[in-house]
Design a protein around this motif. Structure first.
Motif, PDB file in Angstrom:
ATOM      1  N   ARG A 158     -23.864 109.992  90.932  1.00 57.17           N
ATOM      2  CA  ARG A 158     -24.951 110.610  91.704  1.00 57.17           C
ATOM      3  C   ARG A 158     -25.887 111.401  90.787  1.00 57.17           C
ATOM      4  NH1 ARG A 158     -25.692 112.600  97.254  1.00 57.17           N
ATOM      5  NH2 ARG A 158     -26.998 114.462  97.137  1.00 57.17           N
ATOM      6  N   THR A 159     -25.318 112.124  89.833  1.00 60.97           N
ATOM      7  CA  THR A 159     -26.126 112.895  88.887  1.00 60.97           C
ATOM      8  C   THR A 159     -27.044 111.978  88.089  1.00 60.97           C
ATOM      9  OG1 THR A 159     -24.421 114.592  88.726  1.00 60.97           O
ATOM     10  CG2 THR A 159     -26.017 114.480  86.921  1.00 60.97           C
ATOM     11  N   LEU A 160     -26.525 110.851  87.626  1.00 61.99           N
ATOM     12  CA  LEU A 160     -27.327 109.916  86.838  1.00 61.99           C
ATOM     13  C   LEU A 160     -28.404 109.245  87.693  1.00 61.99           C
ATOM     14  CD1 LEU A 160     -24.597 108.293  84.579  1.00 61.99           C
ATOM     15  CD2 LEU A 160     -26.232 110.098  83.988  1.00 61.99           C
ATOM     16  N   VAL A 161     -28.068 108.906  88.924  1.00 60.69           N
ATOM     17  CA  VAL A 161     -29.069 108.305  89.819  1.00 60.69           C
ATOM     18  C   VAL A 161     -30.188 109.311  90.061  1.00 60.69           C
ATOM     19  CG1 VAL A 161     -29.478 107.469  92.173  1.00 60.69           C
ATOM     20  CG2 VAL A 161     -27.509 106.636  90.872  1.00 60.69           C
ATOM     21  N   GLN A 162     -29.850 110.566  90.279  1.00 59.06           N
ATOM     22  CA  GLN A 162     -30.873 111.600  90.491  1.00 59.06           C
ATOM     23  C   GLN A 162     -31.745 111.763  89.245  1.00 59.06           C
ATOM     24  OE1 GLN A 162     -28.474 114.944  91.721  1.00 59.06           O
ATOM     25  NE2 GLN A 162     -28.690 114.431  93.884  1.00 59.06           N
ATOM     26  N   ALA A 163     -31.132 111.785  88.062  1.00 53.29           N
ATOM     27  CA  ALA A 163     -31.894 111.927  86.821  1.00 53.29           C
ATOM     28  C   ALA A 163     -32.813 110.730  86.608  1.00 53.29           C
ATOM     29  CB  ALA A 163     -30.949 112.092  85.635  1.00 53.29           C
ATOM     30  N   SER A 164     -32.377 109.563  87.011  1.00 54.74           N
ATOM     31  CA  SER A 164     -33.172 108.347  86.808  1.00 54.74           C
ATOM     32  C   SER A 164     -34.441 108.333  87.663  1.00 54.74           C
ATOM     33  CB  SER A 164     -32.338 107.097  87.109  1.00 54.74           C
ATOM     34  OG  SER A 164     -32.152 106.925  88.508  1.00 54.74           O
ATOM     35  N   ALA A 165     -34.461 109.127  88.726  1.00 48.30           N
ATOM     36  CA  ALA A 165     -35.606 109.133  89.633  1.00 48.30           C
ATOM     37  C   ALA A 165     -36.891 109.589  88.944  1.00 48.30           C
ATOM     38  CB  ALA A 165     -35.324 110.007  90.848  1.00 48.30           C
ATOM     39  N   SER A 166     -36.753 110.401  87.897  1.00 51.90           N
ATOM     40  CA  SER A 166     -37.946 110.898  87.201  1.00 51.90           C
ATOM     41  C   SER A 166     -38.049 110.350  85.778  1.00 51.90           C
ATOM     42  CB  SER A 166     -37.932 112.430  87.176  1.00 51.90           C
ATOM     43  OG  SER A 166     -36.793 112.891  86.486  1.00 51.90           O
ATOM     44  N   ALA A 167     -37.289 109.323  85.484  1.00 53.39           N
ATOM     45  CA  ALA A 167     -37.292 108.744  84.136  1.00 53.39           C
ATOM     46  C   ALA A 167     -37.970 107.377  84.140  1.00 53.39           C
ATOM     47  CB  ALA A 167     -35.854 108.602  83.624  1.00 53.39           C
ATOM     48  N   GLY A 168     -38.508 107.001  83.011  1.00 59.02           N
ATOM     49  CA  GLY A 168     -39.071 105.665  82.878  1.00 59.02           C
ATOM     50  C   GLY A 168     -38.025 104.645  82.470  1.00 59.02           C
ATOM     51  N   LEU A 169     -36.906 105.134  81.915  1.00 59.97           N
ATOM     52  CA  LEU A 169     -35.811 104.278  81.462  1.00 59.97           C
ATOM     53  C   LEU A 169     -34.577 105.152  81.336  1.00 59.97           C
ATOM     54  CD1 LEU A 169     -34.991 101.420  80.287  1.00 59.97           C
ATOM     55  CD2 LEU A 169     -35.458 102.396  78.037  1.00 59.97           C
ATOM     56  N   THR A 170     -33.423 104.633  81.739  1.00 56.14           N
ATOM     57  CA  THR A 170     -32.156 105.338  81.574  1.00 56.14           C
ATOM     58  C   THR A 170     -31.240 104.470  80.727  1.00 56.14           C
ATOM     59  OG1 THR A 170     -32.382 106.480  83.686  1.00 56.14           O
ATOM     60  CG2 THR A 170     -30.178 106.349  82.768  1.00 56.14           C
ATOM     61  N   VAL A 171     -30.618 105.093  79.713  1.00 60.52           N
ATOM     62  CA  VAL A 171     -29.735 104.388  78.788  1.00 60.52           C
ATOM     63  C   VAL A 171     -28.333 104.980  78.907  1.00 60.52           C
ATOM     64  CG1 VAL A 171     -29.343 103.714  76.383  1.00 60.52           C
ATOM     65  CG2 VAL A 171     -31.681 104.089  77.211  1.00 60.52           C
ATOM     66  N   VAL A 172     -27.368 104.124  79.163  1.00 61.73           N
ATOM     67  CA  VAL A 172     -25.971 104.551  79.267  1.00 61.73           C
ATOM     68  C   VAL A 172     -25.104 103.598  78.460  1.00 61.73           C
ATOM     69  CG1 VAL A 172     -26.223 105.622  81.534  1.00 61.73           C
ATOM     70  CG2 VAL A 172     -25.554 103.231  81.394  1.00 61.73           C
ATOM     71  N   GLY A 173     -23.894 104.030  78.196  1.00 64.91           N
ATOM     72  CA  GLY A 173     -22.939 103.180  77.494  1.00 64.91           C
ATOM     73  C   GLY A 173     -21.903 102.636  78.445  1.00 64.91           C
ATOM     74  N   SER A 174     -21.148 101.703  77.953  1.00 67.68           N
ATOM     75  CA  SER A 174     -20.047 101.142  78.720  1.00 67.68           C
ATOM     76  C   SER A 174     -18.811 101.157  77.846  1.00 67.68           C
ATOM     77  CB  SER A 174     -20.363  99.711  79.148  1.00 67.68           C
ATOM     78  OG  SER A 174     -19.256  99.156  79.812  1.00 67.68           O
ATOM     79  N   HIS A 175     -17.778 101.817  78.324  1.00 67.28           N
ATOM     80  CA  HIS A 175     -16.519 101.875  77.580  1.00 67.28           C
ATOM     81  C   HIS A 175     -15.541 100.823  78.065  1.00 67.28           C
ATOM     82  CE1 HIS A 175     -17.704 105.616  75.770  1.00 67.28           C
ATOM     83  NE2 HIS A 175     -17.979 106.101  76.950  1.00 67.28           N
ATOM     84  N   ARG A 176     -15.778 100.305  79.228  1.00 70.81           N
ATOM     85  CA  ARG A 176     -14.822  99.429  79.881  1.00 70.81           C
ATOM     86  C   ARG A 176     -15.097  97.968  79.522  1.00 70.81           C
ATOM     87  NH1 ARG A 176     -13.248 100.509  85.914  1.00 70.81           N
ATOM     88  NH2 ARG A 176     -12.954 102.442  84.828  1.00 70.81           N
ATOM     89  N   ARG A 177     -14.055  97.263  79.196  1.00 68.82           N
ATOM     90  CA  ARG A 177     -14.160  95.821  78.993  1.00 68.82           C
ATOM     91  C   ARG A 177     -12.894  95.206  79.568  1.00 68.82           C
ATOM     92  NH1 ARG A 177     -17.710  92.910  76.390  1.00 68.82           N
ATOM     93  NH2 ARG A 177     -18.538  94.634  75.201  1.00 68.82           N
ATOM     94  N   ASP A 178     -13.015  94.651  80.746  1.00 74.65           N
ATOM     95  CA  ASP A 178     -11.886  94.112  81.478  1.00 74.65           C
ATOM     96  C   ASP A 178     -11.867  92.597  81.313  1.00 74.65           C
ATOM     97  OD1 ASP A 178     -10.000  93.266  83.280  1.00 74.65           O
ATOM     98  OD2 ASP A 178     -10.702  94.551  84.907  1.00 74.65           O
ATOM     99  N   ASP A 179     -10.981  92.122  80.449  1.00 73.34           N
ATOM    100  CA  ASP A 179     -10.931  90.688  80.162  1.00 73.34           C
ATOM    101  C   ASP A 179     -10.467  89.865  81.365  1.00 73.34           C
ATOM    102  OD1 ASP A 179     -11.848  91.069  77.597  1.00 73.34           O
ATOM    103  OD2 ASP A 179      -9.840  91.225  76.746  1.00 73.34           O
ATOM    104  N   LEU A 180      -9.694  90.459  82.269  1.00 75.73           N
ATOM    105  CA  LEU A 180      -9.192  89.694  83.405  1.00 75.73           C
ATOM    106  C   LEU A 180     -10.276  89.438  84.451  1.00 75.73           C
ATOM    107  CD1 LEU A 180      -5.701  91.374  83.886  1.00 75.73           C
ATOM    108  CD2 LEU A 180      -6.230  89.183  82.824  1.00 75.73           C
TER     109      LEU A 180
END
Length: 135
Positions: free
Chosen positions: A70-92
């Motif tokens: 929710r915090t990130l969605v709110q921050a994205s409302a006033s941004a031109g681009l949002t950059v995040v990482g992904s730690h999860r890699r689920d091979d299954l």
């Protein structure tokens, strides 16, 4: 622009993409962290990236909420681009997004870039490895 990183382990790949994108767009970069952004490894990483990209104006902030998505969605409302990482890699299941990144991708108020860490240590701003691992 917004970049979200885990303050305990700042993602060099996220910061690299975010600083380069902010420079290309002439945008200010707001770095959100799950920890106090003025302490710990994030401080050193931001100092290194800011030195390498002196024309990118940065601001930092922390999230102190159990609902990261929710915090990130709110921050994205006033941004031109949002950059995040992904730690999860689920091979299954083939899934590569954690719950916060998944929610952000589907509900953000701007385009979202999900940066996946490459094998090995990503390059820091001077090209010699992850800034947080330097001595």
């Amino acid at each position: 622009m917004v970049a979200a990183v885990d303050g305990r382990h700042p993602a060099a790949a996220v910061l690299a993409f975010a600083f380069r994108a902010a420079q290309l767009r002439g945008a200010e970069l707001w770095v959100l962290s799950g920890c106090d952004p003025r302490r710990g490894p994030l401080t050193a990483a931001l100092d290194d990236w800011s030195a390498a990209f002196p024309d990118v104006k940065t601001a930092t902030g922390g999230w102190h909420t159990p609902d990261l998505a929710r915090t990130l969605v709110q921050a994205s409302a006033s941004a031109g681009l949002t950059v995040v990482g992904s730690h999860r890699r689920d091979d299954l299941s083939g899934g590569v997004l954690g719950p916060a990144a998944y929610t952000l991708v589907h509900q953000a108020g701007c385009p979202v870039v999900v940066v996946h860490p490459e094998d090995g240590a990503p390059a820091g701003p001077d090209g010699d490895g992850d800034a947080r691992n330097r001595q």
